[in-house]
Structures are given as C-alpha cells and as structure tokens.
Scaffold this motif. Structure first.
Motif, mmCIF file in Angstrom:
data_model
loop_
_atom_site.group_PDB
_atom_site.id
_atom_site.type_symbol
_atom_site.label_atom_id
_atom_site.label_comp_id
_atom_site.label_asym_id
_atom_site.label_seq_id
_atom_site.Cartn_x
_atom_site.Cartn_y
_atom_site.Cartn_z
ATOM 1 N N GLU A 399 0.828 -1.206 0.000
ATOM 2 C CA GLU A 399 0.000 0.000 0.000
ATOM 3 C C GLU A 399 0.866 1.262 0.000
ATOM 4 N N ILE A 400 1.890 1.292 0.855
ATOM 5 C CA ILE A 400 2.764 2.462 0.907
ATOM 6 C C ILE A 400 3.519 2.625 -0.407
ATOM 7 N N HIS A 401 3.931 1.502 -0.995
ATOM 8 C CA HIS A 401 4.603 1.567 -2.299
ATOM 9 C C HIS A 401 3.692 2.219 -3.334
ATOM 10 N N ALA A 402 2.426 1.826 -3.354
ATOM 11 C CA ALA A 402 1.469 2.387 -4.308
ATOM 12 C C ALA A 402 1.210 3.863 -4.028
ATOM 13 N N LEU A 403 1.101 4.224 -2.756
ATOM 14 C CA LEU A 403 0.865 5.618 -2.396
ATOM 15 C C LEU A 403 2.064 6.494 -2.762
ATOM 16 N N ALA A 404 3.267 6.025 -2.444
ATOM 17 C CA ALA A 404 4.468 6.808 -2.741
ATOM 18 C C ALA A 404 4.655 6.975 -4.244
ATOM 19 N N ALA A 405 4.319 5.925 -4.998
ATOM 20 C CA ALA A 405 4.497 5.962 -6.454
ATOM 21 C C ALA A 405 3.563 6.964 -7.116
ATOM 22 N N ALA A 406 2.435 7.278 -6.499
ATOM 23 C CA ALA A 406 1.518 8.270 -7.063
ATOM 24 C C ALA A 406 1.662 9.629 -6.397
ATOM 25 N N ALA A 407 2.097 9.645 -5.125
ATOM 26 C CA ALA A 407 2.244 10.922 -4.421
ATOM 27 C C ALA A 407 3.335 11.769 -5.054
ATOM 28 N N LYS A 408 4.440 11.152 -5.422
ATOM 29 C CA LYS A 408 5.527 11.933 -6.029
ATOM 30 C C LYS A 408 5.084 12.626 -7.316
ATOM 31 N N PRO A 409 4.439 11.925 -8.245
ATOM 32 C CA PRO A 409 3.945 12.627 -9.437
ATOM 33 C C PRO A 409 2.948 13.737 -9.117
ATOM 34 N N LEU A 410 1.971 13.439 -8.262
ATOM 35 C CA LEU A 410 0.960 14.447 -7.953
ATOM 36 C C LEU A 410 1.595 15.701 -7.367
ATOM 37 N N VAL A 411 2.451 15.534 -6.363
ATOM 38 C CA VAL A 411 2.984 16.696 -5.652
ATOM 39 C C VAL A 411 4.048 17.410 -6.485
ATOM 40 N N SER A 412 4.906 16.671 -7.173
ATOM 41 C CA SER A 412 5.951 17.340 -7.956
ATOM 42 C C SER A 412 5.361 18.092 -9.140
ATOM 43 N N PHE A 479 -12.638 -6.444 1.931
ATOM 44 C CA PHE A 479 -11.204 -6.340 2.176
ATOM 45 C C PHE A 479 -10.935 -4.998 2.844
ATOM 46 N N GLN A 480 -9.780 -4.911 3.463
ATOM 47 C CA GLN A 480 -9.315 -3.660 4.041
ATOM 48 C C GLN A 480 -7.820 -3.568 3.812
ATOM 49 N N SER A 481 -7.379 -2.379 3.446
ATOM 50 C CA SER A 481 -5.942 -2.146 3.379
ATOM 51 C C SER A 481 -5.510 -1.585 4.732
ATOM 52 N N PRO A 482 -4.282 -1.818 5.143
ATOM 53 C CA PRO A 482 -3.846 -1.392 6.482
ATOM 54 C C PRO A 482 -4.067 0.093 6.759
ATOM 55 N N LEU A 483 -3.867 0.937 5.738
ATOM 56 C CA LEU A 483 -4.056 2.380 5.918
ATOM 57 C C LEU A 483 -5.444 2.838 5.489
ATOM 58 N N ARG A 484 -6.260 1.892 5.018
ATOM 59 C CA ARG A 484 -7.663 2.110 4.675
ATOM 60 C C ARG A 484 -7.850 3.064 3.492
ATOM 61 N N THR A 485 -6.838 3.189 2.646
ATOM 62 C CA THR A 485 -6.969 4.114 1.518
ATOM 63 C C THR A 485 -7.852 3.551 0.404
ATOM 64 N N VAL A 486 -8.030 2.221 0.356
ATOM 65 C CA VAL A 486 -8.849 1.633 -0.706
ATOM 66 C C VAL A 486 -10.138 1.019 -0.166
ATOM 67 N N ASP A 487 -10.423 1.221 1.093
ATOM 68 C CA ASP A 487 -11.592 0.583 1.695
ATOM 69 C C ASP A 487 -12.897 1.017 1.033
ATOM 70 N N PHE A 488 -12.927 2.218 0.485
ATOM 71 C CA PHE A 488 -14.150 2.697 -0.158
ATOM 72 C C PHE A 488 -14.533 1.838 -1.362
ATOM 73 N N MET A 563 -4.812 9.234 -6.028
ATOM 74 C CA MET A 563 -3.925 9.970 -5.128
ATOM 75 C C MET A 563 -4.531 11.300 -4.726
ATOM 76 N N GLU A 564 -5.237 11.945 -5.653
ATOM 77 C CA GLU A 564 -5.926 13.188 -5.304
ATOM 78 C C GLU A 564 -6.992 12.918 -4.242
ATOM 79 N N LEU A 565 -7.731 11.826 -4.404
ATOM 80 C CA LEU A 565 -8.724 11.457 -3.399
ATOM 81 C C LEU A 565 -8.057 11.245 -2.041
#
Length: 700
Positions: A399-412, A479-488, A563-565
C-alpha cells in the motif's frame, strides 16, 4: 487535545514587521500564531526556529547560495555547509525516535535555504545511512556510526546509464567467492555504469550499490544491496578497480555533485552485503527469512518508497516558498483601479485569486499529505526492524509503495505548475533571478524524474488498484488495506450508479460533496481501466501490451485520481478533526474545500462523460464555488502565508519579504547587484565598431 496558547507562542512566533501588508493582516479571520502552533506542533516549531536561527547567524551561510559561483567552488561550499550541520548536532537517534518528523524537517529547512545543501545532507544521512540501517543488521552498525560522525560520506547507487526505472534489469553483478568469502562487484560494460548518483561526483567515499547477486552454483537471486567503498576518506582518491567521476553542470542544484562509477572486479567482504532481505553463508548458500521472491525484492527496494515520500516534502517546500513570494507581491503590487487616481492591489482581482489561492490551499493540503505518509513509513520500518514478515506487514508495504508511487507525481507536478503560475503572476519582476522563482522552478524540476519518472511510477499505482478487481472485488468480497486508503472500493461497483443531484454553489460547499464525487470518479476510472485492459487482451495482446495500450486516458488518470482522493480525504480529516480549535475551523474548512473542488474541476469532462454530473448548472456551480472560496480566502491569504513562510533570510526574495516593502526591497537588490552601475568591461568594443558602421552607412 489541541495545543493552547499560554505564552509559549511569544517564543515561537515573531510578529512580522510593520509595512504595506498590514492592511491584509488586519483583515485576517484567524490568529496566525494559533494556526502555526496547531499546524506544526510546538516541538517542530522550536526545532525549525533553532535551525533557521543558527543558519542566519553563521557566516558560512551568508552570501552566495551558489548561482554566481564557479561550479567547483559551489560544490565545495555545499559540502562545507553540509559538514557544518553535523557540527551543530541538531539531531540524535533518541530525539529522532521521539518525533520521526524532526529529521525531514531539518532537511526541508536546509532545502528552503538551498536544495544543493539539503539534498546533499539527505542523501548522506537519510538515504545512504538509513538504507544501511534498515536493510542491514547488527554487523553494519559500524557504518551507521561513521555516517553520523562523517568519517565516511555516502551515496545511493541504483540507477545505471542504460537502466533507471526498470530496476530488475540492473546489470551490475555481485558474484560470491567462497574461497575468500568476498563478493566481486563488477560492471560488465559502460552501459552498466552507475549514473546520476548524488554525492558520487566528488565527495562520496562509500556507496550502497545495488547489484544482481550470484551464488557459486550460478544462480541469480535478484537485486541486493552492498556497501562498497569507492574512495579513500583520507585522500578522496578512487579505490582500486573503481572508476568514479562527476557528471558536470545540470539545470539546477549544481552544488550537488551527481556522478558515475564503474567497478572492475572490486572485492568486498561478505559481511558488506546488506542482509535483512537475504544473506549468503560463508560456504556460499543463499538464505532468507523472506521466502517470497517478490516480497524480498520489495524489501530490497523499500528505500525507494521512502525516497519518493521524502521528495513530496521537497516539492511542498518549493511550492510554499513560491506561493509566499507571489501572494506577498500580489498584496502590495497595485495596478489599475476603478478610477485613474485609485490603484488596487492585484490580489483584489478575481483572476489573480483564481490563479494563486488554489495553490495556497494545495501547499497546505500536500504538506499534510507528505507528513502523514512519512508517519506511515515510520510505522512500516518499525515493523521491519522487529523482524515482522507477516501478511499485514507485506500488505502495508504494498500500500505504501502504491501511495508513494503516485504521491511523487501528484505533488511534484503540482509544485511545478504552481511555481510557474507564481512566476507569471509576478509579471516581469518574477522573471528577475534575484527574486528566486527561477531557482525554485529549476531546483524542483528534477523531482519529476528522479526516484522514478512520474509517468512510469503511476503504472505501479494503477496496477495495485486493478489487482483488487482480480482479487474478487467485483464479486463483493470484503477487504481492508492497512491504511484504509482503498476501503471505499468495497462499495464498487454499486457506487457507479450514484449521481450528483445538486445544482447550486451551496451543494458543492458541503464538505462531503467533493469526497463523494472523488470516490465515484476513482470507481469509474477503475472500471474503465479494467475494461480497457480486458478489451486489449481479448484482441490477442499479451499482458504487457494490454497495459501499455491502456495507460493514456485510463490507468494513468486512475492513479492520479486515486492519489488526489487520498490527499483530499486526509486533508479533510485533519481540518475537520475534534482537535481543530474553534477559531481555526472556518479558514481550514475553506482551504480543504478549495483544494478538493479545484482538483476535482480538472476532471469535469470525466464527471459528465460518466454521468455523475448532468446539465450545465452542476458544472457552473462547481466553478462558482471555487471562485466563491477564493473570494472568502482572499483577506486571509497573507496571514496564511505568514504561517508557512520561512524567515526572510531563507526565502531570500526582495519581492517576497515579510515587510511588504516591494519596491524599496527590489530597488535596493538591483542596485547591489554585481556590476549594476559599472561600465561594461567590453566598452571599447562598442566605440571601435562605430567607424565601421559609419562607413557602411556612407556606402548605402
């Protein structure tokens, strides 16, 4: 419990100097010192103030930041400044463990001053040092101690001349020799040279080198990391078998020495394999507590996620500084007005608000996103250090790998676009180098590329999301992801039937409205991407081709929307938590809504295309809501900037100084510029050519 003001703020907060910005500061709907304390926390505020104060008083940090220095001199100055930070002793292992945001905050303070210094420091301590600590074991603690004492200087050598994003294709090899209990590090040809490695050009003595590990039976066990000495710390001369050099001038961050290295059968002790993911016995047998090869590779490359998250914070610092400069400029720059005698600040113009205030909201929202991801990473690493290789830990890593991989593009990308908008919003004065917007743009630019090209990284996040469909989400599995980012996604595909029923600005100003729209949008993009990949496969294309043909308009947009969500959701939770003081609730709620609606508005076509919006009123109301929020935040803008602005010494921009004396500061800076009032050194060339021109005129 929310922090309270009990006199501590007098130490932490310094009232800005009186001047032309007073009118806007007097209109603020909140207390800037109260917001700063709530936003940063007392510990970080004190720490940052200590760092900034030390830099400002130190003669080594006075004068040039390097832009007007020869390359070699700039590199030397950056190293000396980096070394001085260690001498100050701003950090220790104890206080870092108490607050994991302290060390990133230190680097971001240095980066706000000069990213050549900040990045150099971070690569040595946070990238090289933390990689040795997190991927190694007790036998590697000797290196950690030497990192902290600067007995050695480190770098992180993954990328090669012919391979960067495709880490599995890295070609540097490490063959184990049981007769000497050594690994032989080798570059098969120049295309396998380690390339673009920060600190390697001139100063690094040791490197974490990623190489394909081969045991004596000829089996390749994949990419592993090794500590390799590349220079003698006493002489800085290359070690035997190592060719190491500097890549030269770049578009920015030229105080940082990016370099290259080739290894010709360089032997290192067996113990210098960083062995948390896997080890080799003295006899040459490969052993690992992590049985799954993909999970093992994830551990080996886990530092990439931390690097990407760290980069998001770098981009936030750049965006914050650009917004500070542009909004202070806009509040004091007067042009035109209702009468010829009355000029108004350009901040009063709707178009200026629309251009800048969403980026101010983004500076807050993405700052919180970056900090929250850093805390998520801290939790992941604590599990690794405990030796936790369980299912939840593996899922957290994914989950963190997926978040980091999209956060860098969004923020940069947001920072890149925001800095450019700020530059243009300052007109011609924004183009003047002394005002720093050009340096911010150039220093931010590599963030879009290193630690993974942005567009390539988004593939990893979209593949992560699509994997949930393959795991049975369509069948209603929970299912639940540990950080709950995909639970929706548990509500997928039922959520696809939802529609926005509002028609007014008030409907969009409901804080739940953009969240609901974003959840629908991600589900819609997930469905479209899944259908597109399936269609490509039905056409006979292999998995690689199917996904390659589904990136544009599908998987890429899915990753960014997700990532925006995540950013919108986390900022909403922060600004609407019970800890928010009542006096700050209104302004923080407006910032949250503005960031959410502004981000969502860029997906208007998809919202209509998928049927979530219908009729022109819904779209027009969304646009009007954005303008309404900009108008509401206009009087708060200068004080919101004061909360996140570094000291003038660090910001270093005449048009962005806290006193608001725009023209006085700019005029003084121009007059003090090198050679501003001097005759051109080549003045004789001007007069020598007059006869030639006169003769030519006579002939004509």
């Amino acid at each position: 419990m929310a922090p309270t003001l009990d006199g501590r703020d007098d130490v932490l907060w310094s009232d800005p100097p009186r001047g032309p910005l007073d009118a806007y500061r007097a209109c603020a709907s909140f207390s800037p010192r109260e917001l700063q304390l709530f936003w940063e926390g007392e510990d970080l505020l004190r720490f940052k103030k200590t760092v900034f104060s030390a830099l400002e008083k130190d003669p080594l940090f006075a004068g040039s930041r390097g832009a007007d220095l020869p390359l070699e001199k700039y590199r030397e100055l950056s190293f000396l400044r980096c070394k001085r930070i260690f001498e100050y002793g701003f950090f220790s292992l104890d206080n870092l463990s108490q607050n994991p945001l302290r060390l990133p905050a230190l680097v971001y303070c240095l980066g706000a001053y000069d990213w050549s210094v900040g990045t150099k420091f971070a690569l040595h301590l946070m990238v090289f040092g933390s990689t040795v600590h997190s991927l190694g074991s007790e036998r590697h603690l000797k290196y950690v101690e030497k990192v902290l004492n600067m007995e050695i200087f480190g770098c992180f050598a993954l990328t090669e001349l012919s391979h960067g994003s495709n880490t599995q294709a890295i070609r540097t090899t490490a063959h184990y020799d049981p007769t000497t209990e050594e690994f032989i590090i080798h570059s098969p040809d120049f295309e396998a040279a380690k390339f673009w490695v920060g600190n390697m050009g001139k100063t690094a003595t040791h490197a974490v080198v990623f190489a394909q590990l081969y045991t004596p039976d000829g089996q390749c066990h994949g990419l592993h990391s090794f500590v390799v000495q590349i220079r003698d710390p006493e002489t800085l001369l290359p070690m035997p078998g190592v060719m190491v050099g500097d890549m030269g001038r770049k578009l920015g961050q030229n105080g940082l020495d990016n370099g290259f290295a080739m290894f010709h059968k360089v032997r290192i002790p067996r113990q210098d394999l960083l062995n948390r993911a896997g080890d080799v016995t003295p006899q040459g047998a490969y052993v690992s507590a992590v049985k799954d090869a993909r999970q093992r590779a994830g551990v080996a490359l886990g530092s990439l996620s931390s690097g990407r998250v760290f980069i998001t914070g770098m981009c936030v610092v750049n965006l914050q500084q650009a917004v500070c400069i542009a909004l202070r400029f806009s509040a004091t720059r007067r042009q035109f007005g209702p009468t010829e005698e009355e000029e108004v600040p350009v901040l009063e113009y709707q178009v200026q608000q629309w251009r800048l205030l969403p980026y101010l909201a983004a500076a807050y929202a993405l700052d919180h996103l970056s900090k929250s991801l850093l805390l998520d990473l801290a939790g992941l690493y604590q599990g690794r250090l405990r030796g936790d290789h369980g299912a939840r830990q593996a899922e957290l890593s994914r989950e963190i790998h997926a978040l980091a991989a999209a956060a860098k593009p969004l923020v940069s990308w947001t920072a890149q676009q925001g800095i450019q908008e700020c530059r243009e919003a300052c007109g011609g004065h924004g183009y003047l180098a002394v005002n720093r917007l050009g340096d911010l743009r150039n220093d931010n630019d590599p963030n879009c590329t290193y630690e993974g090209d942005n567009n390539v990284l988004l593939n990893q996040t979209s593949s992560y999301l699509l994997s949930f469909l393959e795991r049975g989400v369509q069948g209603g599995a929970h299912f639940q992801s540990p950080l709950r980012t995909v639970d929706f996604l548990e509500a997928y595909p039922g959520m696809l039937g939802q529609k926005f029923k509002g028609t007014s600005v008030t409907d969009w100003l409901d804080p739940t409205a953009p969240l609901a729209a974003y959840r629908w949008l991600v589900c819609y993009l997930l469905q479209r991407s899944h259908q597109k990949v399936a269609q490509e496969k039905r056409s006979g294309r292999r998995d690689f081709e199917a996904k390659n043909n589904s990136q544009v308009y599908h998987m890429r947009t899915l990753a960014l929307g997700f990532m925006e969500l995540t950013a919108v959701q986390r900022f909403h939770e922060r600004t609407h938590s019970p800890e928010v003081p009542p006096s700050l609730q209104a302004v923080l709620s407006r910032l949250s809504l503005l960031y959410a609606l502004w981000s969502l508005s860029r997906h208007m076509t998809l919202l209509y295309q998928g049927g979530y919006l219908s009729g022109k009123q819904a779209g027009e109301a969304l646009e009007d809501a954005i303008l309404d929020l900009c108008a509401q935040l206009k009087d708060d803008a200068v004080s919101l900037v004061d909360v996140i602005a570094p000291p003038d010494f660090v910001l270093n921009s005449p048009i962005g100084r806290a006193d608001g004396e725009l023209y006085k500061n700019l005029w003084g800076a121009v007059l003090q510029g090198t050679g501003a009032l001097e005759r051109a050194a080549w003045w004789q060339e001007f007069s020598m050519h007059r006869p030639v021109l006169g003769s030519l005129k006579a002939k004509l």
